[in-house]
Write a protein that holds these residues in place. Structure first.
Motif, PDB file in Angstrom:
ATOM      1  N   ASP A  53     -20.388  28.447  15.333  1.00 49.43           N
ATOM      2  CA  ASP A  53     -19.515  28.393  16.510  1.00 49.43           C
ATOM      3  C   ASP A  53     -20.051  29.327  17.605  1.00 49.43           C
ATOM      4  OD1 ASP A  53     -17.228  27.223  17.624  1.00 49.43           O
ATOM      5  OD2 ASP A  53     -16.152  29.116  17.410  1.00 49.43           O
ATOM      6  N   GLU A  54     -20.464  30.522  17.192  1.00 53.41           N
ATOM      7  CA  GLU A  54     -21.000  31.476  18.169  1.00 53.41           C
ATOM      8  C   GLU A  54     -22.314  30.962  18.755  1.00 53.41           C
ATOM      9  OE1 GLU A  54     -19.114  35.317  15.829  1.00 53.41           O
ATOM     10  OE2 GLU A  54     -21.290  35.133  15.992  1.00 53.41           O
ATOM     11  N   LEU A  55     -23.127  30.377  17.898  1.00 54.82           N
ATOM     12  CA  LEU A  55     -24.404  29.836  18.382  1.00 54.82           C
ATOM     13  C   LEU A  55     -24.171  28.708  19.378  1.00 54.82           C
ATOM     14  CD1 LEU A  55     -27.492  29.973  18.133  1.00 54.82           C
ATOM     15  CD2 LEU A  55     -27.339  28.293  16.313  1.00 54.82           C
ATOM     16  N   ALA A  56     -23.165  27.895  19.096  1.00 57.98           N
ATOM     17  CA  ALA A  56     -22.853  26.788  20.015  1.00 57.98           C
ATOM     18  C   ALA A  56     -22.481  27.325  21.396  1.00 57.98           C
ATOM     19  CB  ALA A  56     -21.721  25.944  19.443  1.00 57.98           C
ATOM     20  N   ASP A  57     -21.648  28.363  21.404  1.00 53.74           N
ATOM     21  CA  ASP A  57     -21.254  28.971  22.696  1.00 53.74           C
ATOM     22  C   ASP A  57     -22.482  29.515  23.423  1.00 53.74           C
ATOM     23  OD1 ASP A  57     -18.654  28.357  22.243  1.00 53.74           O
ATOM     24  OD2 ASP A  57     -18.099  30.338  21.459  1.00 53.74           O
ATOM     25  N   LEU A  58     -23.351  30.154  22.640  1.00 52.40           N
ATOM     26  CA  LEU A  58     -24.531  30.776  23.242  1.00 52.40           C
ATOM     27  C   LEU A  58     -25.493  29.727  23.819  1.00 52.40           C
ATOM     28  CD1 LEU A  58     -25.420  33.705  23.505  1.00 52.40           C
ATOM     29  CD2 LEU A  58     -26.770  33.431  21.441  1.00 52.40           C
ATOM     30  N   VAL A  59     -25.697  28.663  23.070  1.00 53.16           N
ATOM     31  CA  VAL A  59     -26.612  27.613  23.551  1.00 53.16           C
ATOM     32  C   VAL A  59     -26.021  26.924  24.786  1.00 53.16           C
ATOM     33  CG1 VAL A  59     -27.760  25.437  22.962  1.00 53.16           C
ATOM     34  CG2 VAL A  59     -27.702  27.274  21.313  1.00 53.16           C
ATOM     35  N   GLN A  60     -24.705  26.786  24.794  1.00 56.30           N
ATOM     36  CA  GLN A  60     -24.071  26.200  25.983  1.00 56.30           C
ATOM     37  C   GLN A  60     -24.260  27.114  27.195  1.00 56.30           C
ATOM     38  OE1 GLN A  60     -20.124  25.289  24.325  1.00 56.30           O
ATOM     39  NE2 GLN A  60     -20.520  23.152  24.823  1.00 56.30           N
ATOM     40  N   ALA A  61     -24.154  28.419  26.943  1.00 54.75           N
ATOM     41  CA  ALA A  61     -24.381  29.371  28.028  1.00 54.75           C
ATOM     42  C   ALA A  61     -25.839  29.304  28.495  1.00 54.75           C
ATOM     43  CB  ALA A  61     -24.045  30.779  27.559  1.00 54.75           C
ATOM     44  N   LEU A  62     -26.750  29.133  27.545  1.00 58.13           N
ATOM     45  CA  LEU A  62     -28.176  29.019  27.895  1.00 58.13           C
ATOM     46  C   LEU A  62     -28.411  27.786  28.776  1.00 58.13           C
ATOM     47  CD1 LEU A  62     -31.203  29.650  27.576  1.00 58.13           C
ATOM     48  CD2 LEU A  62     -31.161  28.360  25.433  1.00 58.13           C
ATOM     49  N   ARG A  63     -27.791  26.690  28.390  1.00 58.47           N
ATOM     50  CA  ARG A  63     -27.941  25.468  29.178  1.00 58.47           C
ATOM     51  C   ARG A  63     -27.428  25.684  30.613  1.00 58.47           C
ATOM     52  NH1 ARG A  63     -23.455  21.503  28.057  1.00 58.47           N
ATOM     53  NH2 ARG A  63     -22.437  23.390  28.745  1.00 58.47           N
ATOM     54  N   THR A  64     -26.274  26.336  30.719  1.00 59.83           N
ATOM     55  CA  THR A  64     -25.709  26.589  32.054  1.00 59.83           C
ATOM     56  C   THR A  64     -26.649  27.471  32.863  1.00 59.83           C
ATOM     57  OG1 THR A  64     -23.617  26.638  30.895  1.00 59.83           O
ATOM     58  CG2 THR A  64     -23.568  27.231  33.201  1.00 59.83           C
ATOM     59  N   GLN A  65     -27.191  28.487  32.197  1.00 61.24           N
ATOM     60  CA  GLN A  65     -28.065  29.415  32.910  1.00 61.24           C
ATOM     61  C   GLN A  65     -29.372  28.740  33.350  1.00 61.24           C
ATOM     62  OE1 GLN A  65     -27.536  33.170  31.537  1.00 61.24           O
ATOM     63  NE2 GLN A  65     -28.927  34.177  32.958  1.00 61.24           N
ATOM     64  N   LEU A  66     -29.887  27.893  32.472  1.00 66.62           N
ATOM     65  CA  LEU A  66     -31.114  27.165  32.839  1.00 66.62           C
ATOM     66  C   LEU A  66     -30.856  26.243  34.030  1.00 66.62           C
ATOM     67  CD1 LEU A  66     -32.525  26.228  29.322  1.00 66.62           C
ATOM     68  CD2 LEU A  66     -33.685  27.624  31.035  1.00 66.62           C
ATOM     69  N   THR A  67     -29.703  25.579  34.000  1.00 68.06           N
ATOM     70  CA  THR A  67     -29.363  24.685  35.106  1.00 68.06           C
ATOM     71  C   THR A  67     -29.203  25.488  36.393  1.00 68.06           C
ATOM     72  OG1 THR A  67     -28.175  23.341  33.487  1.00 68.06           O
ATOM     73  CG2 THR A  67     -27.770  22.849  35.801  1.00 68.06           C
ATOM     74  N   LEU A  68     -28.520  26.648  36.277  1.00 69.36           N
ATOM     75  CA  LEU A  68     -28.327  27.508  37.451  1.00 69.36           C
ATOM     76  C   LEU A  68     -29.662  28.011  37.982  1.00 69.36           C
ATOM     77  CD1 LEU A  68     -26.265  29.059  39.234  1.00 69.36           C
ATOM     78  CD2 LEU A  68     -26.442  30.933  37.605  1.00 69.36           C
ATOM     79  N   ALA A  69     -30.524  28.435  37.034  1.00 71.95           N
ATOM     80  CA  ALA A  69     -31.829  28.968  37.444  1.00 71.95           C
ATOM     81  C   ALA A  69     -32.654  27.900  38.151  1.00 71.95           C
ATOM     82  CB  ALA A  69     -32.579  29.481  36.223  1.00 71.95           C
ATOM     83  N   ARG A  70     -32.504  26.683  37.694  1.00 71.82           N
ATOM     84  CA  ARG A  70     -33.277  25.592  38.301  1.00 71.82           C
ATOM     85  C   ARG A  70     -32.821  25.326  39.732  1.00 71.82           C
ATOM     86  NH1 ARG A  70     -33.673  19.330  36.210  1.00 71.82           N
ATOM     87  NH2 ARG A  70     -35.108  18.651  37.821  1.00 71.82           N
ATOM     88  N   PHE A  71     -31.504  25.301  39.915  1.00 71.20           N
ATOM     89  CA  PHE A  71     -31.000  24.932  41.246  1.00 71.20           C
ATOM     90  C   PHE A  71     -30.864  26.128  42.190  1.00 71.20           C
ATOM     91  CE2 PHE A  71     -29.585  21.319  38.667  1.00 71.20           C
ATOM     92  CZ  PHE A  71     -30.120  20.301  39.429  1.00 71.20           C
ATOM     93  N   ALA A  72     -30.545  27.317  41.625  1.00 68.55           N
ATOM     94  CA  ALA A  72     -30.329  28.483  42.492  1.00 68.55           C
ATOM     95  C   ALA A  72     -31.544  29.381  42.555  1.00 68.55           C
ATOM     96  CB  ALA A  72     -29.127  29.272  41.981  1.00 68.55           C
TER      97      ALA A  72
END
Lengths: 237, 242
Positions: free
Chosen positions: A182-201
């Motif tokens: 469950d914790e890993l799932a939250d972390l990977v979701q956060a990673l995905r968000t950060q990668l998306t943010l890093a790409r666009f911002a």
């Protein structure tokens, strides 16, 4: 429409399916390429399976869990595994073709997905085992109390306590796996968000690197825990 | 290709059927079944082609898997719609995995029967006996496929109707696909073997004509109209082979 036109249309659709399968795959590049190549001649049969298989459940997820076999029912752990896989896929897509690609390459995502699948399968096996007769924690506890009250022999009580302790350890292992996933799932979701943010911002790679390191640490921990706990309980006790 | 899935396909068809029905492991099942289907049908096709030998071995080894895959590709959406209409609104991947598993298992049965059929050919059986032996092999393989299909549909209302509808669609499409890709079994004396025969109506026409012939009614006019009478001897030999 002539046979030639039909073949051209078939080939064009096959290429489109192959590209879609390759891009959406979270497997390593050679495996993704194989899956895409298979779609070229066989897309009517292979594409619907390859493109939507991430929504399919893992084989042993429901082993022995008869209540969960009803359509639509899913355990929190399998939900977590699905979240991880979906987030990994989106993360890989978000950084594909950018400078961030080295942070979450396709092969690394495939490795993480494999570890998560392994942990999810182990959790399902543990759940199935604990659902069997003789593995009920409450019953094992009551048995010890009953033997103590009845004044049974020390040997009988010791055996019942050993059984209770083993069941407790199995329950603890199952709960720990569930928490870790469950914790890993939250972390990977956060990673995905950060990668998306890093790409666009255009955020710094260092900011993303931190969370990637954290994900790897969790995955390594998951793998290490799985390896060390593969010893049979009886041997440890 | 997963050896585990392959073993389960042969030894635990009920387990494979349950996996398809419950949408578990569909990717591995579909992939393994697809490979088993192509390889099994190709080997069986090669054996069928060996009755004449030469290029026909390669032709039949290509055409039998091609006919099977083309049939399933055309049938899969129809199966999905039929299942949904008859109370089994499953994902497309589940339906495809189920039909591929059924076809894969039947191809493995064909693969297993290939050596026996080859031995019969080697013993020198005639054309009609060879056709009968091949048909028997198909029938046995078909039963193996139906076993997975019916189990995969699970309990509940409309199971028999769904299975019959699936089989009906499969036979209609499979018959036409196979008809287009003839010939498979060719007499040894045939000199020139085409990859495909020239078009002579459809599968339904052929069934109708054969039915009337079996009843002793020979449609000379229709045969002449379709060009059968004007075919040269070597081609007619091929034409007899199906």
């Amino acid at each position: 429409m002539s046979l030639r036109d039909l073949l051209i249309l078939y080939a064009v659709l096959g290429i489109a399916c192959a590209v879609a399968i390759y891009r959406s795959s979270t497997e390593s590049r050679p495996r993704a390429a194989m899956a895409a190549a298979l779609a070229l001649p066989l897309w009517p049969l292979w594409a619907p399976v390859a493109l939507t298989s991430s929504r399919s459940r893992a084989s042993s997820t429901w082993a022995g869990d008869s209540d969960a076999r009803s359509p639509g029912a899913r355990s929190p752990v399998s939900e977590a595994a699905i979240r991880v896989e979906a987030a990994l896929r989106e993360g890989v897509e978000a950084c594909a073709g950018t400078s961030l690609e080295s942070l979450l390459p396709r092969a690394a995502a495939a490795r993480i997905a494999a570890e998560v699948k392994r942990a999810s399968e182990r959790h399902a096996e543990l759940t199935a085992v604990l659902g069997r007769e003789g593995f009920d924690l409450g019953a094992a506890d009551k048995r010890v109390i009953a033997l103590e009250k009845a004044g049974s022999s020390a040997r009988s009580i010791a055996t019942a306590r050993l059984h209770l302790e083993n069941v407790r350890r199995l329950v603890a292992l199952r709960d720990r796996d569930a928490r870790a996933l469950d914790e890993l799932a939250d972390l990977v979701q956060a990673l995905r968000t950060q990668l998306t943010l890093a790409r666009f911002a255009g955020s710094s790679v260092e900011g993303v690197g931190g969370i990637v390191s954290e994900v790897w640490a969790r995955v390594e921990g998951l793998g290490a825990a799985l390896g060390s706990d593969d010893v049979p309980i009886d041997d440890e006790a | 290709m997963s050896s585990t899935v392959l073993t389960r396909l042969l030894r635990s068809p009920a387990d494979i059927a349950a996996c398809c029905r419950e949408d578990r492991d569909t990717r591995a099942i579909a992939l393994t079944s697809l490979i088993a289907l192509v390889l099994g049908a190709a080997v069986f096709g090669g054996v069928i082609g060996s009755f004449r030998g030469g290029a026909q071995i390669a032709f039949a080894a290509v055409k039998i898997p091609l006919a099977l895959v083309a049939t399933l590709a055309v049938c899969a959406p129809a199966f999905h719609a039929l299942a949904a209409g008859l109370g089994r609104a499953w994902p497309m991947r589940s339906i495809i995995a189920l039909v591929l598993a059924a076809a894969g298992r039947s191809s493995l049965v064909l693969l297993a029967l290939s050596p026996a059929l080859w031995l019969l050919f080697d013993l020198g059986i005639d054309y009609h006996a060879a056709a009968l032996a091949a048909s028997m092999a198909y029938a046995i393989a078909g039963l193996a496929a139906i076993g997975i299909l019916v189990r995969g549909l699970g309990a509940g209302p409309g199971r028999a109707l769904t299975a019959v509808a699936f089989i009906g669609v499969f036979f209609a499409v499979g018959g036409q696909s196979s008809w287009i890709l003839r010939p498979y079994l060719v007499r040894p004396r045939t000199e020139h073997v085409p990859f495909l025969r020239s078009r002579e109506g459809g599968f339904a026409d052929a069934l109708h004509r054969s039915g009337r012939s079996a009843a002793g009614i020979y449609d000379r006019a229709s045969a002449e109209g379709s060009g059968l009478r004007s075919l040269p001897e070597t081609t007619r030999d091929v034409g007899e082979a199906e």
